[in-house]
Design a protein around this motif. Structure first.
Motif, PDB file in Angstrom:
ATOM      1  N   SER A 124       0.963  -0.934   0.352  1.00  0.00           N
ATOM      2  CA  SER A 124       0.029  -0.413   0.217  1.00  0.00           C
ATOM      3  C   SER A 124       0.443   1.702  -0.216  1.00  0.00           C
ATOM      4  N   ASN A 125       0.238   2.215  -0.562  1.00  0.00           N
ATOM      5  CA  ASN A 125       0.893   4.026  -0.347  1.00  0.00           C
ATOM      6  C   ASN A 125       1.711   3.502   1.472  1.00  0.00           C
ATOM      7  N   GLN A 126       1.046   3.371   2.119  1.00  0.00           N
ATOM      8  CA  GLN A 126       1.964   3.471   3.428  1.00  0.00           C
ATOM      9  C   GLN A 126       2.743   3.178   4.232  1.00  0.00           C
ATOM     10  N   GLY A 127       2.741   1.874   2.887  1.00  0.00           N
ATOM     11  CA  GLY A 127       4.076   1.051   3.439  1.00  0.00           C
ATOM     12  C   GLY A 127       3.619  -0.184   3.920  1.00  0.00           C
ATOM     13  N   TYR A 128       2.771  -0.576   4.030  1.00  0.00           N
ATOM     14  CA  TYR A 128       1.759  -1.600   4.295  1.00  0.00           C
ATOM     15  C   TYR A 128       2.005  -2.636   3.128  1.00  0.00           C
ATOM     16  N   ARG A 129       2.035  -4.096   3.769  1.00  0.00           N
ATOM     17  CA  ARG A 129       2.253  -5.521   2.328  1.00  0.00           C
ATOM     18  C   ARG A 129       2.060  -6.783   2.524  1.00  0.00           C
ATOM     19  N   ILE A 130       1.998  -7.243   1.346  1.00  0.00           N
ATOM     20  CA  ILE A 130       1.274  -8.367   1.991  1.00  0.00           C
ATOM     21  C   ILE A 130       2.502  -9.392   1.580  1.00  0.00           C
ATOM     22  N   GLY A 131       2.661 -10.132   2.493  1.00  0.00           N
ATOM     23  CA  GLY A 131       4.283 -11.011   2.054  1.00  0.00           C
ATOM     24  C   GLY A 131       3.212 -12.789   1.244  1.00  0.00           C
ATOM     25  N   TYR A 132       4.046 -13.691   1.539  1.00  0.00           N
ATOM     26  CA  TYR A 132       3.882 -14.829   1.247  1.00  0.00           C
ATOM     27  C   TYR A 132       2.743 -15.136   1.961  1.00  0.00           C
ATOM     28  N   GLY A 133       2.528 -14.695   3.040  1.00  0.00           N
ATOM     29  CA  GLY A 133       1.632 -15.612   4.177  1.00  0.00           C
ATOM     30  C   GLY A 133       2.740 -16.093   5.903  1.00  0.00           C
ATOM     31  N   ALA A 134       3.116 -16.099   5.837  1.00  0.00           N
ATOM     32  CA  ALA A 134       3.621 -16.820   7.414  1.00  0.00           C
ATOM     33  C   ALA A 134       4.279 -15.946   8.537  1.00  0.00           C
ATOM     34  N   GLY A 135       3.973 -14.444   7.647  1.00  0.00           N
ATOM     35  CA  GLY A 135       4.389 -13.091   8.917  1.00  0.00           C
ATOM     36  C   GLY A 135       5.522 -13.130   8.884  1.00  0.00           C
ATOM     37  N   TYR A 136       6.752 -14.150   8.675  1.00  0.00           N
ATOM     38  CA  TYR A 136       8.001 -13.389   9.631  1.00  0.00           C
ATOM     39  C   TYR A 136       8.433 -12.079   9.778  1.00  0.00           C
ATOM     40  N   TYR A 137       8.439 -11.401   8.355  1.00  0.00           N
ATOM     41  CA  TYR A 137       8.543 -10.046   8.690  1.00  0.00           C
ATOM     42  C   TYR A 137       8.028  -9.364   9.415  1.00  0.00           C
ATOM     43  N   ASP A 138       6.587  -9.828   9.979  1.00  0.00           N
ATOM     44  CA  ASP A 138       5.932  -8.908  10.733  1.00  0.00           C
ATOM     45  C   ASP A 138       6.120  -9.299  12.495  1.00  0.00           C
ATOM     46  N   ARG A 139       6.106 -10.234  11.797  1.00  0.00           N
ATOM     47  CA  ARG A 139       6.824 -10.446  13.679  1.00  0.00           C
ATOM     48  C   ARG A 139       8.061 -10.197  14.128  1.00  0.00           C
ATOM     49  N   TYR A 140       9.623 -10.307  13.415  1.00  0.00           N
ATOM     50  CA  TYR A 140      10.470  -9.298  13.217  1.00  0.00           C
ATOM     51  C   TYR A 140      10.690  -7.941  13.630  1.00  0.00           C
ATOM     52  N   LEU A 141       9.503  -7.776  12.392  1.00  0.00           N
ATOM     53  CA  LEU A 141      10.101  -6.204  12.833  1.00  0.00           C
ATOM     54  C   LEU A 141       8.768  -5.062  13.719  1.00  0.00           C
ATOM     55  N   LYS A 142       8.195  -6.007  14.705  1.00  0.00           N
ATOM     56  CA  LYS A 142       7.789  -5.477  15.485  1.00  0.00           C
ATOM     57  C   LYS A 142       7.851  -4.544  16.659  1.00  0.00           C
ATOM     58  N   ASP A 143       9.571  -5.573  16.914  1.00  0.00           N
ATOM     59  CA  ASP A 143      10.051  -4.498  17.645  1.00  0.00           C
ATOM     60  C   ASP A 143      11.741  -3.774  17.009  1.00  0.00           C
ATOM     61  N   TYR A 144      11.551  -4.128  15.833  1.00  0.00           N
ATOM     62  CA  TYR A 144      12.967  -3.365  15.097  1.00  0.00           C
ATOM     63  C   TYR A 144      13.050  -1.675  15.168  1.00  0.00           C
ATOM     64  N   LEU A 145      14.042  -1.169  15.021  1.00  0.00           N
ATOM     65  CA  LEU A 145      14.178   0.421  15.274  1.00  0.00           C
ATOM     66  C   LEU A 145      14.662   0.954  14.322  1.00  0.00           C
ATOM     67  N   GLY A 146      15.865   0.124  13.523  1.00  0.00           N
ATOM     68  CA  GLY A 146      16.037   0.724  12.405  1.00  0.00           C
ATOM     69  C   GLY A 146      15.195   0.687  11.825  1.00  0.00           C
ATOM     70  N   GLU A 147      15.833   1.413  10.576  1.00  0.00           N
ATOM     71  CA  GLU A 147      15.557   1.635   9.293  1.00  0.00           C
ATOM     72  C   GLU A 147      14.810   0.511   8.221  1.00  0.00           C
ATOM     73  N   THR A 148      13.437   0.940   7.961  1.00  0.00           N
ATOM     74  CA  THR A 148      13.044  -1.020   6.756  1.00  0.00           C
ATOM     75  C   THR A 148      12.587   0.054   5.339  1.00  0.00           C
TER      76      THR A 148
END
Length: 181
Positions: A124-148
């Motif tokens: 989406s224009n807001q940076g939300y994404r649909i990945g492959y459905g397993a949620g790995y990156y959403d879980r990892y990025l939940k408390d990641y403070l760096g740049e993406t």
């Protein structure tokens, strides 16, 4: 359109892209990334190993290594766990998803990673994404403070309703004027 159908439609489109156009586009996008301050100041960059229909991350990996940056790549585990491990092209194995992963399990501490290049299928224009459905990156990025950042094709932009657990990337890099590519 629901997420699953949107993912399937976009994957079909990505797999049918003209290879010559894709190659030129990938190179131009890489050059734009290399000029960004988030790339220039990063010392450790997390990058996924791309499928042939995705943005070609080997361009980022090769240049970053040449620039003296540390490259780390994802390793996945059951139950949605993902870590990043130092990139060693001689020590990779195919995962259950068919993508290459590191053999090593020596985790690189999340706080030492300056920039994560995030994969996805639809954005989406807001940076939300649909990945492959397993949620790995959403879980990892939940408390990641760096740049993406995600490097994408303009056709990957779409409108969809993010879910509560979705974590947006901070930046989308694409060229919306592709007439001269």
């Amino acid at each position: 359109m629901d997420k699953k159908k949107l993912r399937t439609t976009m994957l079909t489109m990505l797999k049918s892209q003209d290879r010559e156009w894709k190659s030129h586009y990938d190179k131009r996008l890489a050059e734009r990334l290399f000029r960004l301050p988030i790339y220039q100041t990063a010392t450790t960059i997390a990058v996924y190993l791309s499928f042939d229909f995705e943005y070609d991350t080997t361009l980022v990996i090769e240049r970053a290594l040449a620039d003296g940056k540390r490259i780390v790549i994802p390793k996945t585990y059951p139950n949605g766990k993902m870590i990043f491990v130092d990139y060693d092209p001689t020590a990779l194995v195919a995962s259950s998803f068919g993508v290459l992963e590191p053999v090593s399990s020596q985790e690189v501490v999340k706080e030492t990673i300056d920039l994560v290049v995030v994969p996805g299928v639809v954005f989406s224009n807001q940076g939300y994404r649909i990945g492959y459905g397993a949620g790995y990156y959403d879980r990892y990025l939940k408390d990641y403070l760096g740049e993406t950042i995600s490097l994408i094709y303009p056709s990957q932009l779409s409108h969809f309703q993010p879910q509560n657990h979705d974590i947006p990337v901070k930046g989308l890099l694409y060229e919306d004027d592709t007439t001269d590519i």
